[in-house]
Motif scaffolding. Structure first.
Motif, PDB file in Angstrom:
ATOM      1  N   MET A 402       0.856  -1.178   0.000  1.00 59.85           N
ATOM      2  CA  MET A 402       0.000   0.000   0.000  1.00 59.85           C
ATOM      3  C   MET A 402       0.895   1.232   0.000  1.00 59.85           C
ATOM      4  O   MET A 402       2.100   1.152   0.281  1.00 59.85           O
ATOM      5  CB  MET A 402      -0.952   0.000   1.202  1.00 59.85           C
ATOM      6  N   LEU A 403       0.310   2.358  -0.346  1.00 63.53           N
ATOM      7  CA  LEU A 403       1.037   3.622  -0.316  1.00 63.53           C
ATOM      8  C   LEU A 403       0.572   4.432   0.886  1.00 63.53           C
ATOM      9  O   LEU A 403      -0.603   4.391   1.263  1.00 63.53           O
ATOM     10  CB  LEU A 403       0.784   4.433  -1.589  1.00 63.53           C
ATOM     11  N   LEU A 404       1.514   5.157   1.479  1.00 64.80           N
ATOM     12  CA  LEU A 404       1.192   6.116   2.530  1.00 64.80           C
ATOM     13  C   LEU A 404       1.401   7.515   1.992  1.00 64.80           C
ATOM     14  O   LEU A 404       2.438   7.801   1.375  1.00 64.80           O
ATOM     15  CB  LEU A 404       2.099   5.916   3.753  1.00 64.80           C
ATOM     16  N   ALA A 427      10.386   5.100  -1.914  1.00 64.95           N
ATOM     17  CA  ALA A 427       9.667   6.112  -2.692  1.00 64.95           C
ATOM     18  C   ALA A 427       9.143   5.447  -3.962  1.00 64.95           C
ATOM     19  O   ALA A 427       9.892   4.761  -4.651  1.00 64.95           O
ATOM     20  CB  ALA A 427      10.599   7.273  -3.038  1.00 64.95           C
ATOM     21  N   PRO A 428       7.873   5.633  -4.297  1.00 61.89           N
ATOM     22  CA  PRO A 428       7.305   4.955  -5.467  1.00 61.89           C
ATOM     23  C   PRO A 428       7.479   5.728  -6.772  1.00 61.89           C
ATOM     24  O   PRO A 428       6.905   5.345  -7.787  1.00 61.89           O
ATOM     25  CB  PRO A 428       5.823   4.858  -5.102  1.00 61.89           C
ATOM     26  N   SER A 429       8.282   6.781  -6.786  1.00 61.18           N
ATOM     27  CA  SER A 429       8.341   7.694  -7.937  1.00 61.18           C
ATOM     28  C   SER A 429       8.784   7.008  -9.224  1.00 61.18           C
ATOM     29  O   SER A 429       8.432   7.456 -10.320  1.00 61.18           O
ATOM     30  CB  SER A 429       9.267   8.876  -7.629  1.00 61.18           C
ATOM     31  N   ARG A 430       9.551   5.914  -9.130  1.00 60.55           N
ATOM     32  CA  ARG A 430      10.031   5.274 -10.349  1.00 60.55           C
ATOM     33  C   ARG A 430       8.898   4.648 -11.168  1.00 60.55           C
ATOM     34  O   ARG A 430       9.089   4.296 -12.340  1.00 60.55           O
ATOM     35  CB  ARG A 430      11.076   4.201 -10.023  1.00 60.55           C
ATOM     36  N   SER A 441       4.980  13.332  -1.117  1.00 58.17           N
ATOM     37  CA  SER A 441       4.697  12.808   0.212  1.00 58.17           C
ATOM     38  C   SER A 441       4.380  11.317   0.227  1.00 58.17           C
ATOM     39  O   SER A 441       4.035  10.767   1.270  1.00 58.17           O
ATOM     40  CB  SER A 441       3.520  13.575   0.827  1.00 58.17           C
ATOM     41  N   TYR A 442       4.522  10.625  -0.927  1.00 55.44           N
ATOM     42  CA  TYR A 442       4.175   9.217  -1.005  1.00 55.44           C
ATOM     43  C   TYR A 442       5.365   8.332  -0.622  1.00 55.44           C
ATOM     44  O   TYR A 442       6.499   8.588  -1.033  1.00 55.44           O
ATOM     45  CB  TYR A 442       3.750   8.827  -2.422  1.00 55.44           C
TER      46      TYR A 442
END
Length: 471
Positions: A402-404, A427-430, A441-442
């Motif tokens: 899940m993402l926060l 960090a999910p940015s990729r 902020s994820y």
């Protein structure tokens, strides 16, 4: 001579197999175990360390899966060569009280919320080992040769039966093609289906697939993911001839594509002659509401390519995925595949066939679903208890991550502060085509490889790292 003397904390919340795995991994990475050096047998190490054989085998299986050691038939386990890596640089902390620079080492890693880790503690090793040994009893050419280009027919028949029962997908074994992972399956589609040239890709979406598409020089068009899923209107404007989607559990945002949009997506395929590539990567693990049948099950016009995998529901080391192709594409695809060799070991295929035939796979999925649901529930409760209104949870209905959204914070700072407290988050940015479009902020939390006690304690540490220790 054993030569392994780990200091194991038997009262620790870290399972013994993980402690042993980390110890041996460090020995290999530090050069204390050289290339081609043989490790003690399971029996020898079990006797020497007074541990169960199952504990030793779990540690060894993890080392094999991560490429630290190799199992050689009738010879044992041997250390593999590692590529040289840069050493970790100690963290630079704030200036000390004397005004000079101070340094401190990061504390030991207590929990790693890496997406893709799966539960191994309850894996039915004894049953799987028996299936492997039974596989050797079949005709040698069947299990020790190259194997059928599509994969063993009996296994494909088992997969077809499982898909019909669990996902509502009806197909013949002749339309199923095995591959060694989803990325290899995508690569084969790129090579053998010449009509795929412009691919719509969920934005954000799985970067592993995006990388394969880019490496094959296909044109990738990002299709925004809205609150209720993929924007079909944007897809219509894209002029894509195929679209890659994760409708059961959008990666990484975690949404479920509603039935209405599924119909719109299939209508787009009918009107444009396009293909829908449905990646159903973790549909077994849904925790809220009734399961929605696969998009493929709704596709009366047969324009959907269905992708499934055993990496999440069974084990990543299996390296076995599969494709279900539309009837009109299967024949040409099979003909073009003739010059390829099957990438999945026929021996493993035979063992998995036996495992599925005797009902072990479905029992294993039921058990792991209950276990992951408990971990998922523990994670949500801990987040609400420790962080309350300071965070938002994204994609909490299914899957193994899940993402926060940590309100008002920046992911680089959050990742670094977590590491200072022995917790690794990501960090999910990729997964965004343009990483700068990912909200700052994820952070991503994968929980499949963590026990409930460790999850709860780790969220407490994250609360301390992100909120209590701010200066």
């Amino acid at each position: 001579m054993i030569g392994l003397s780990p200091l194991l904390e038997r009262d620790s919340t870290v399972p013994l197999y993980k402690q042993l795995y980390v110890y041996i991994r460090h020995q290999i990475e530090s050069g204390k175990r050289q290339r081609n050096e043989k490790l003690p047998s399971i029996r020898e190490l079990s006797t020497f360390l007074l541990l169960s054989k199952n504990t030793i085998e779990l540690a060894y299986q993890q080392l094999i899966a991560e490429g630290y050691v190799q199992s050689r038939p009738r010879s044992g386990l041997f250390v593999l060569a590692l590529e040289p890596v840069m050493e970790m640089v100690p963290m630079v902390c704030k200036k000390d009280s004397q005004g000079g620079p101070g340094q401190q080492e990061r504390p030991p890693l207590i929990a790693d919320f890496q997406y893709g880790d799966v539960e191994l503690e309850r894996f039915p090793l004894a049953i799987w080992r028996k299936c492997l040994m039974d596989a050797f009893r079949f005709e040698s050419r069947q299990v020790l040769g190259y194997g059928h280009i599509q994969g063993q027919k009996e296994l494909r028949a088992q997969i077809a039966r499982y898909l019909q029962a669990s996902r509502g997908v009806e197909c013949s074994p002749d339309r199923i093609f095995l591959a060694s992972g989803t990325q290899q399956a995508i690569s084969l589609l790129c090579q053998l289906l010449p009509q795929i040239r412009v691919v719509g890709m969920e934005e954000p979406g799985y970067d592993g697939v995006r990388t394969v598409l880019a490496n094959h020089r296909l044109t990738i068009v990002p299709i925004p993911v809205e609150a209720d899923g993929l924007s079909v209107e944007a897809l219509r404007r894209s002029r894509a001839d195929a679209v890659y989607v994760t409708p059961a559990h959008q990666f990484p945002l975690g949404g479920v594509l509603p039935v209405g949009k599924r119909r719109e997506l299939l209508q787009w395929a009918e009107e444009t002659g396009g293909l829908v590539i449905e990646d159903d990567y973790d549909s077994e693990f849904r925790y809220q509401g009734q399961p929605i049948p696969a998009l493929k099950a709704m596709d009366a016009l047969d324009r959907t390519i269905y992708l499934g995998t055993f990496s999440k529901s069974f084990m990543p080391a299996m390296r076995l995925s599969y494709m279900v192709l539309p009837e009109r594409l299967a024949g040409d695809f099979r003909a073009r595949l003739e010059s390829y060799s099957q990438s999945v070991s026929p021996l493993l295929q035979q063992a998995l066939f036996l495992f599925m035939k005797d009902g072990h796979y479905e029992r294993h999925v039921r058990k792991t679903r209950k276990s992951y649901q408990a971990r998922h529930r523990t994670l949500l409760h801990a987040i609400h208890r420790e962080m309350g209104e300071r965070v938002g949870v994204i994609g909490q209905k299914s899957g193994l991550h899940m993402l926060l959204d940590v309100y008002g914070r920046e992911s680089t700072e959050l990742v670094n502060r977590a590491l200072e407290h022995g917790i690794r988050v990501y960090a999910p940015s990729r997964h965004w085509m343009n990483p700068e479009d990912c909200p700052d902020s994820y952070v991503m939390l994968g929980f499949g490889g963590l026990e409930e006690e460790r999850i709860s304690a780790s969220i407490g540490r994250l609360k301390q790292a992100w909120f209590d220790d701010r200066t």
